[in-house]
Design a protein around this motif. Structure first.
Motif, PDB file in Angstrom:
ATOM      1  N   ARG A 190      -2.926  -8.464   5.264  1.00  0.00           N
ATOM      2  CA  ARG A 190      -2.453  -8.220   3.894  1.00  0.00           C
ATOM      3  C   ARG A 190      -3.513  -8.614   2.866  1.00  0.00           C
ATOM      4  O   ARG A 190      -3.729  -7.916   1.882  1.00  0.00           O
ATOM      5  N   SER A 191      -4.176  -9.736   3.116  1.00  0.00           N
ATOM      6  CA  SER A 191      -5.163 -10.234   2.151  1.00  0.00           C
ATOM      7  C   SER A 191      -6.417  -9.361   2.074  1.00  0.00           C
ATOM      8  O   SER A 191      -7.243  -9.521   1.181  1.00  0.00           O
ATOM      9  N   GLU A 192      -6.558  -8.463   3.026  1.00  0.00           N
ATOM     10  CA  GLU A 192      -7.749  -7.596   3.038  1.00  0.00           C
ATOM     11  C   GLU A 192      -7.487  -6.225   2.415  1.00  0.00           C
ATOM     12  O   GLU A 192      -8.401  -5.427   2.231  1.00  0.00           O
ATOM     13  N   ILE A 193      -6.230  -5.926   2.133  1.00  0.00           N
ATOM     14  CA  ILE A 193      -5.880  -4.607   1.589  1.00  0.00           C
ATOM     15  C   ILE A 193      -6.384  -4.488   0.148  1.00  0.00           C
ATOM     16  O   ILE A 193      -6.280  -5.437  -0.624  1.00  0.00           O
ATOM     17  N   ILE A 195      -6.569  -2.041  -3.457  1.00  0.00           N
ATOM     18  CA  ILE A 195      -5.856  -0.987  -4.180  1.00  0.00           C
ATOM     19  C   ILE A 195      -6.596   0.360  -4.105  1.00  0.00           C
ATOM     20  O   ILE A 195      -5.975   1.412  -3.917  1.00  0.00           O
ATOM     21  N   GLU A 196      -7.920   0.339  -4.225  1.00  0.00           N
ATOM     22  CA  GLU A 196      -8.654   1.610  -4.201  1.00  0.00           C
ATOM     23  C   GLU A 196      -8.442   2.340  -2.870  1.00  0.00           C
ATOM     24  O   GLU A 196      -8.298   3.562  -2.848  1.00  0.00           O
ATOM     25  N   LEU A 206      -4.843   3.766  -2.730  1.00  0.00           N
ATOM     26  CA  LEU A 206      -4.712   4.969  -3.563  1.00  0.00           C
ATOM     27  C   LEU A 206      -5.425   6.146  -2.911  1.00  0.00           C
ATOM     28  O   LEU A 206      -4.915   7.264  -2.887  1.00  0.00           O
ATOM     29  N   GLN A 207      -6.600   5.884  -2.378  1.00  0.00           N
ATOM     30  CA  GLN A 207      -7.361   6.933  -1.684  1.00  0.00           C
ATOM     31  C   GLN A 207      -6.552   7.485  -0.505  1.00  0.00           C
ATOM     32  O   GLN A 207      -6.488   8.700  -0.289  1.00  0.00           O
ATOM     33  N   ALA A 259      -3.725   9.702  -1.749  1.00  0.00           N
ATOM     34  CA  ALA A 259      -4.117  10.789  -2.657  1.00  0.00           C
ATOM     35  C   ALA A 259      -4.205  12.143  -1.962  1.00  0.00           C
ATOM     36  O   ALA A 259      -4.483  13.153  -2.609  1.00  0.00           O
ATOM     37  N   LEU A 314       2.017  -6.806  -2.560  1.00  0.00           N
ATOM     38  CA  LEU A 314       0.730  -6.712  -3.256  1.00  0.00           C
ATOM     39  C   LEU A 314       0.835  -5.923  -4.558  1.00  0.00           C
ATOM     40  O   LEU A 314       0.217  -6.286  -5.559  1.00  0.00           O
ATOM     41  N   TYR A 315       1.585  -4.822  -4.505  1.00  0.00           N
ATOM     42  CA  TYR A 315       1.630  -3.884  -5.639  1.00  0.00           C
ATOM     43  C   TYR A 315       3.081  -3.518  -5.951  1.00  0.00           C
ATOM     44  O   TYR A 315       3.520  -2.397  -5.664  1.00  0.00           O
ATOM     45  N   PRO A 316       3.834  -4.446  -6.543  1.00  0.00           N
ATOM     46  CA  PRO A 316       5.253  -4.182  -6.771  1.00  0.00           C
ATOM     47  C   PRO A 316       5.450  -2.885  -7.568  1.00  0.00           C
ATOM     48  O   PRO A 316       4.844  -2.703  -8.615  1.00  0.00           O
ATOM     49  N   GLY A 317       6.291  -2.023  -7.037  1.00  0.00           N
ATOM     50  CA  GLY A 317       6.619  -0.782  -7.746  1.00  0.00           C
ATOM     51  C   GLY A 317       5.737   0.399  -7.393  1.00  0.00           C
ATOM     52  O   GLY A 317       6.098   1.551  -7.658  1.00  0.00           O
ATOM     53  N   LEU A 318       4.583   0.138  -6.803  1.00  0.00           N
ATOM     54  CA  LEU A 318       3.640   1.234  -6.536  1.00  0.00           C
ATOM     55  C   LEU A 318       4.216   2.272  -5.566  1.00  0.00           C
ATOM     56  O   LEU A 318       4.275   3.462  -5.872  1.00  0.00           O
ATOM     57  N   ILE A 345       5.432   6.239  -6.245  1.00  0.00           N
ATOM     58  CA  ILE A 345       4.758   7.360  -5.590  1.00  0.00           C
ATOM     59  C   ILE A 345       5.765   8.160  -4.752  1.00  0.00           C
ATOM     60  O   ILE A 345       5.764   9.392  -4.772  1.00  0.00           O
TER      61      ILE A 345
END
Lengths: 103, 103
Positions: free
Chosen positions: A10-13, A15-16, A19-20, A23, A90-94, A98
């Motif tokens: 988890r700590s290595e994830i 955001i870029e 998203l990639q 996408a 890590l990204y609440p709501g992301l 999507i």
């Protein structure tokens, strides 16, 4: 011995990378189907994608290496699971935004 | 006559293109800076990016064509604005979750 595929902690994830990974229309479709199935995961071949087997393998690798899905061997099959807990932490709501996107 | 750059209508924006636009570290940095500046927009050169001018132009074009930013000419400068209203309407929570991402 069962093959163990590498997954980021988890700590290595990043955001870029997430998203990639999301996408691409084929990968997004796979993730949407996986989300519908819930948290038990799905055998890799059970989600129909309009691509060849090698392209599917490529897409699943990108999803796995970015931290979006986990893949575990089970007998001769591989089971994919959405890493919802990790992504939501890590990204609440992301992921929800999507998955809810109409287009 | 001032040059008018093409922008997608809200109805033309697609999630894959938005994610693709935001999946790049340089573009994400630009969007983060733009978000800090609020809704009045920023002259293109005012946000420092570690890239050449032509690379900056390339990145801004991808952000504009995906619907993430709007760019308008103002005198000899161009003003970039985050299309927060459009993105929030289409994908509630998406932009906030990405902007809040620590890594």
């Amino acid at each position: 011995m069962a093959e163990v595929l590498p997954h980021p902690e988890r700590s290595e994830i990043q955001i870029e990378s997430v998203l990639q990974a999301l996408a691409d229309p084929v990968r997004l479709r796979f993730v949407r189907e996986l989300a519908k199935l819930g948290c038990d995961g799905a055998p890799c071949g059970s989600i129909d994608l309009p691509v060849t087997k090698s392209t599917r393998t490529h897409h699943l690798r990108i999803l796995r290496e970015s931290g979006v899905i986990s893949v575990r061997p089970e007998g001769t099959s591989r089971i994919s699971t959405l890493r919802r807990d990790d992504l939501d932490a890590l990204y609440p709501g992301l992921l929800d935004s999507i998955l809810a996107a109409k287009r």
